[in-house]
Motif scaffolding. Structure first.
Motif, PDB file in Angstrom:
ATOM      1  N   ARG A  70     -71.049 -40.974  14.503  1.00  0.00           N
ATOM      2  CA  ARG A  70     -71.807 -41.003  15.888  1.00  0.00           C
ATOM      3  C   ARG A  70     -72.930 -40.008  15.363  1.00  0.00           C
ATOM      4  NH1 ARG A  70     -68.863 -41.489  20.836  1.00  0.00           N
ATOM      5  NH2 ARG A  70     -70.848 -40.719  21.788  1.00  0.00           N
ATOM      6  N   ARG A  71     -74.172 -40.339  16.177  1.00  0.00           N
ATOM      7  CA  ARG A  71     -75.443 -39.696  15.812  1.00  0.00           C
ATOM      8  C   ARG A  71     -75.801 -39.354  17.072  1.00  0.00           C
ATOM      9  NH1 ARG A  71     -79.268 -42.349  11.618  1.00  0.00           N
ATOM     10  NH2 ARG A  71     -80.026 -40.319  12.072  1.00  0.00           N
ATOM     11  N   ALA A  72     -75.246 -39.703  18.295  1.00  0.00           N
ATOM     12  CA  ALA A  72     -75.691 -39.402  19.841  1.00  0.00           C
ATOM     13  C   ALA A  72     -74.833 -39.364  20.725  1.00  0.00           C
ATOM     14  CB  ALA A  72     -76.749 -40.301  20.396  1.00  0.00           C
ATOM     15  N   TRP A  73     -74.622 -38.584  21.726  1.00  0.00           N
ATOM     16  CA  TRP A  73     -73.535 -38.204  22.691  1.00  0.00           C
ATOM     17  C   TRP A  73     -73.877 -38.381  24.057  1.00  0.00           C
ATOM     18  CZ3 TRP A  73     -69.023 -37.667  19.874  1.00  0.00           C
ATOM     19  CH2 TRP A  73     -69.295 -37.662  18.354  1.00  0.00           C
ATOM     20  N   THR A  74     -73.084 -38.701  24.835  1.00  0.00           N
ATOM     21  CA  THR A  74     -73.482 -38.610  26.401  1.00  0.00           C
ATOM     22  C   THR A  74     -73.382 -37.319  26.919  1.00  0.00           C
ATOM     23  OG1 THR A  74     -71.179 -38.975  26.969  1.00  0.00           O
ATOM     24  CG2 THR A  74     -72.647 -40.840  26.606  1.00  0.00           C
ATOM     25  N   LYS A  76     -71.472 -35.972  29.108  1.00  0.00           N
ATOM     26  CA  LYS A  76     -69.987 -35.567  29.610  1.00  0.00           C
ATOM     27  C   LYS A  76     -69.555 -35.087  28.122  1.00  0.00           C
ATOM     28  CE  LYS A  76     -69.204 -38.050  33.570  1.00  0.00           C
ATOM     29  NZ  LYS A  76     -68.175 -39.069  34.399  1.00  0.00           N
ATOM     30  N   GLU A  77     -69.775 -36.040  27.038  1.00  0.00           N
ATOM     31  CA  GLU A  77     -69.036 -35.565  25.825  1.00  0.00           C
ATOM     32  C   GLU A  77     -69.639 -34.144  25.111  1.00  0.00           C
ATOM     33  OE1 GLU A  77     -68.401 -40.006  24.038  1.00  0.00           O
ATOM     34  OE2 GLU A  77     -70.397 -38.996  23.941  1.00  0.00           O
ATOM     35  N   VAL A  78     -70.993 -33.949  25.485  1.00  0.00           N
ATOM     36  CA  VAL A  78     -71.552 -32.716  25.053  1.00  0.00           C
ATOM     37  C   VAL A  78     -70.885 -31.590  25.858  1.00  0.00           C
ATOM     38  CG1 VAL A  78     -73.882 -31.319  25.045  1.00  0.00           C
ATOM     39  CG2 VAL A  78     -73.780 -33.593  24.255  1.00  0.00           C
ATOM     40  N   GLN A  81     -67.733 -30.972  24.318  1.00  0.00           N
ATOM     41  CA  GLN A  81     -67.752 -30.312  23.086  1.00  0.00           C
ATOM     42  C   GLN A  81     -68.141 -28.734  23.133  1.00  0.00           C
ATOM     43  OE1 GLN A  81     -70.646 -32.630  20.879  1.00  0.00           O
ATOM     44  NE2 GLN A  81     -69.090 -34.304  20.550  1.00  0.00           N
ATOM     45  N   TYR A  86     -70.547 -30.282  33.122  1.00  0.00           N
ATOM     46  CA  TYR A  86     -71.606 -31.409  32.851  1.00  0.00           C
ATOM     47  C   TYR A  86     -72.680 -31.163  33.573  1.00  0.00           C
ATOM     48  CZ  TYR A  86     -73.281 -35.983  34.050  1.00  0.00           C
ATOM     49  OH  TYR A  86     -73.939 -37.061  34.239  1.00  0.00           O
ATOM     50  N   LEU A 108     -78.910 -40.002  26.156  1.00  0.00           N
ATOM     51  CA  LEU A 108     -78.016 -39.685  25.093  1.00  0.00           C
ATOM     52  C   LEU A 108     -78.746 -38.596  24.329  1.00  0.00           C
ATOM     53  CD1 LEU A 108     -77.761 -43.600  23.603  1.00  0.00           C
ATOM     54  CD2 LEU A 108     -76.040 -42.049  24.539  1.00  0.00           C
ATOM     55  N   ASP A 111     -77.574 -35.818  17.830  1.00  0.00           N
ATOM     56  CA  ASP A 111     -76.725 -34.529  17.162  1.00  0.00           C
ATOM     57  C   ASP A 111     -77.673 -33.509  16.682  1.00  0.00           C
ATOM     58  OD1 ASP A 111     -74.190 -35.385  16.962  1.00  0.00           O
ATOM     59  OD2 ASP A 111     -74.395 -36.320  14.936  1.00  0.00           O
TER      60      ASP A 111
END
Length: 124
Positions: A70-74, A76-78, A81, A86, A108, A111
């Motif tokens: 994975r190289r990009a996150w939404t 909500k995921e960030v 983490q 949010y 998006l 990283d």
């Protein structure tokens, strides 16, 4: 003047060399015909057999045995983490403190933008 060669087939019908080649090609079936250097176009195939279903070969692709990292996150995921809400992630994006790209209506976050954000934050 050209001379046509005629052969008697097994059924006793007099045929030319061209007829014999067409018969051989028709008997070969669609698999052989598909592999020829010059495939039939959709219009030609439809004219030849109007009830035939046209089969299109997709571009050759290779199966991926391993998924890409994975190289990009939404957002909500960030948020999950980093352990922050949010809405805070969205505020950081809107204030240009956290870089993000848009994919349609969605954000998006790459990283390197997350790492850059964490590196530039001042410790309390």
């Amino acid at each position: 003047m050209s001379v046509l060669r005629h052969d008697r087939s097994t059924d006793g019908v007099l045929r030319t060399a061209g007829d014999r080649q067409r018969a051989d090609r028709d008997q070969a079936g669609p698999a052989t015909r598909r592999n020829q250097a010059t495939p039939r176009g959709a219009a030609q195939e439809r004219a030849r057999n109007p009830t035939a279903k046209l089969h299109f070969n997709p571009v050759g692709t290779t199966k991926m045995t391993e998924s890409l990292p994975r190289r990009a996150w939404t957002p909500k995921e960030v948020a999950a983490q980093l352990g922050i809400p949010y809405e805070t992630v969205l505020d950081l994006i809107h204030k240009k403190k956290l870089g993000a790209v848009t994919a349609g209506r969605y954000y998006l976050i790459p990283d390197f933008e997350i790492e850059n954000f964490l590196r530039t934050q001042k410790l309390p």
